[in-house]
Design a protein around this motif. Structure first.
Motif, short mmCIF file in Angstrom:
data_model
loop_
_atom_site.label_atom_id
_atom_site.label_comp_id
_atom_site.label_asym_id
_atom_site.label_seq_id
_atom_site.Cartn_x
_atom_site.Cartn_y
_atom_site.Cartn_z
N TYR A 66 96.37 70.22 -99.20
CA TYR A 66 96.56 70.83 -100.50
C TYR A 66 95.26 70.69 -101.27
N LEU A 67 94.48 71.78 -101.31
CA LEU A 67 93.17 71.76 -101.96
C LEU A 67 93.02 73.03 -102.81
N PRO A 68 93.61 73.03 -104.00
CA PRO A 68 93.55 74.22 -104.85
C PRO A 68 92.15 74.44 -105.43
N GLY A 69 91.89 75.69 -105.82
CA GLY A 69 90.61 75.99 -106.45
C GLY A 69 89.47 75.75 -105.51
N LYS A 70 88.44 75.13 -106.01
CA LYS A 70 87.24 74.89 -105.21
C LYS A 70 87.12 73.43 -104.77
N THR A 71 88.23 72.69 -104.81
CA THR A 71 88.17 71.30 -104.36
C THR A 71 88.08 71.28 -102.84
N GLY A 72 87.47 70.24 -102.34
CA GLY A 72 87.37 70.04 -100.90
C GLY A 72 87.89 68.66 -100.55
N TYR A 73 88.07 68.43 -99.27
CA TYR A 73 88.58 67.15 -98.78
C TYR A 73 87.81 65.97 -99.35
N TRP A 74 86.48 66.05 -99.39
CA TRP A 74 85.63 64.94 -99.81
C TRP A 74 85.45 64.87 -101.33
N SER A 75 85.97 65.83 -102.08
CA SER A 75 85.76 65.90 -103.53
C SER A 75 86.42 64.75 -104.27
N ALA A 76 85.71 64.20 -105.25
CA ALA A 76 86.26 63.11 -106.06
C ALA A 76 87.40 63.59 -106.94
N ASP A 77 87.46 64.90 -107.22
CA ASP A 77 88.52 65.43 -108.07
C ASP A 77 89.63 66.12 -107.28
N ALA A 78 89.61 65.99 -105.95
CA ALA A 78 90.66 66.59 -105.13
C ALA A 78 92.00 65.94 -105.47
N ALA A 81 98.05 64.64 -103.10
CA ALA A 81 99.35 65.27 -102.87
C ALA A 81 100.03 64.55 -101.71
N PRO A 82 100.94 63.61 -102.00
CA PRO A 82 101.50 62.73 -100.97
C PRO A 82 102.16 63.41 -99.77
N ARG A 83 102.64 64.65 -99.92
CA ARG A 83 103.30 65.31 -98.80
C ARG A 83 102.31 65.99 -97.85
N TYR A 84 101.06 66.08 -98.25
CA TYR A 84 100.05 66.80 -97.49
C TYR A 84 99.06 65.85 -96.83
N PHE A 85 98.37 66.38 -95.80
CA PHE A 85 97.34 65.63 -95.09
C PHE A 85 96.14 65.40 -96.00
N PRO A 86 95.52 64.25 -95.97
CA PRO A 86 95.80 63.08 -95.14
C PRO A 86 96.73 62.07 -95.81
N TYR A 87 97.16 62.39 -97.03
CA TYR A 87 97.96 61.42 -97.80
C TYR A 87 99.26 61.05 -97.12
N ILE A 125 97.35 62.53 -109.00
CA ILE A 125 98.57 62.61 -108.18
C ILE A 125 99.35 63.86 -108.56
N GLU A 126 99.69 64.66 -107.56
CA GLU A 126 100.47 65.88 -107.76
C GLU A 126 101.61 65.89 -106.75
N ASP A 127 102.83 66.07 -107.25
CA ASP A 127 104.01 66.13 -106.39
C ASP A 127 104.27 67.59 -106.02
N VAL A 128 103.58 68.06 -105.00
CA VAL A 128 103.64 69.46 -104.59
C VAL A 128 104.54 69.58 -103.37
N PRO A 129 105.60 70.40 -103.46
CA PRO A 129 106.47 70.55 -102.28
C PRO A 129 105.75 71.31 -101.17
N LEU A 130 106.15 71.04 -99.94
CA LEU A 130 105.63 71.78 -98.79
C LEU A 130 106.24 73.16 -98.80
N PRO A 131 105.52 74.17 -98.31
CA PRO A 131 106.10 75.52 -98.22
C PRO A 131 107.27 75.52 -97.23
N GLU A 132 108.21 76.35 -97.52
CA GLU A 132 109.41 76.46 -96.66
C GLU A 132 109.07 77.15 -95.36
#
Length: 132
Positions: A66-78, A81-87, A125-132
């Motif tokens: 879950y990386l909305p906008g221009k955030t990336g895996y290594w970004s400090a502001d990413a 999202a606990p349901r998504y990788f790698p969290y 921290i964002e509680d984002v549901p996984l897509p169905e």
């Protein structure tokens, strides 16, 4: 096995840790705002495991990120999202000296294993549901 922490519990834990008067500590020699390979300067003996974001009933959690906008895996502001990788593969650790919280997991590749760590920040921290 460590206690499972859902997003609400994780947020509460992070907010409580941030409210403490945090003194300078050796665990912060390297800034850990975004994911990093665990620095050798981090004294693991001062960390204690407090929970996991990996649910017991999910034997193969998603690799979707879950990386909305221009955030990336290594970004400090990413977002965290606990349901998504790698969290969804992380354990939560607390420094016994200063009470800071960290997320940790092991990244495995074809020929390497990399222990990664990131500071837990409640504002991300964002509680984002996984897509169905």
């Amino acid at each position: 096995m460590a206690e499972y922490l859902n997003a609400a519990t994780l947020l509460e834990l992070a907010q409580r840790a941030e409210q403490r008067d945090v003194a300078p500590c050796t665990c912060t020699k390297t800034p850990l705002d975004g994911w990093l390979s665990q620095p050798l300067s981090l004294d693991e003996t001062q960390l204690k495991e407090v929970g996991t974001l990996a649910p017991d009933d999910d034997p193969e959690p998603t690799f979707s990120e879950y990386l909305p906008g221009k955030t990336g895996y290594w970004s400090a502001d990413a977002p965290i999202a606990p349901r998504y990788f790698p969290y969804n593969r992380c354990t939560v650790w607390q420094c016994s000296l200063c009470s800071r919280l960290y997320l940790r997991y092991t990244e495995g590749g074809g020929y390497f294993v990399d222990r990664r760590i990131r500071a837990l920040q409640s504002a991300l921290i964002e509680d984002v549901p996984l897509p169905e």
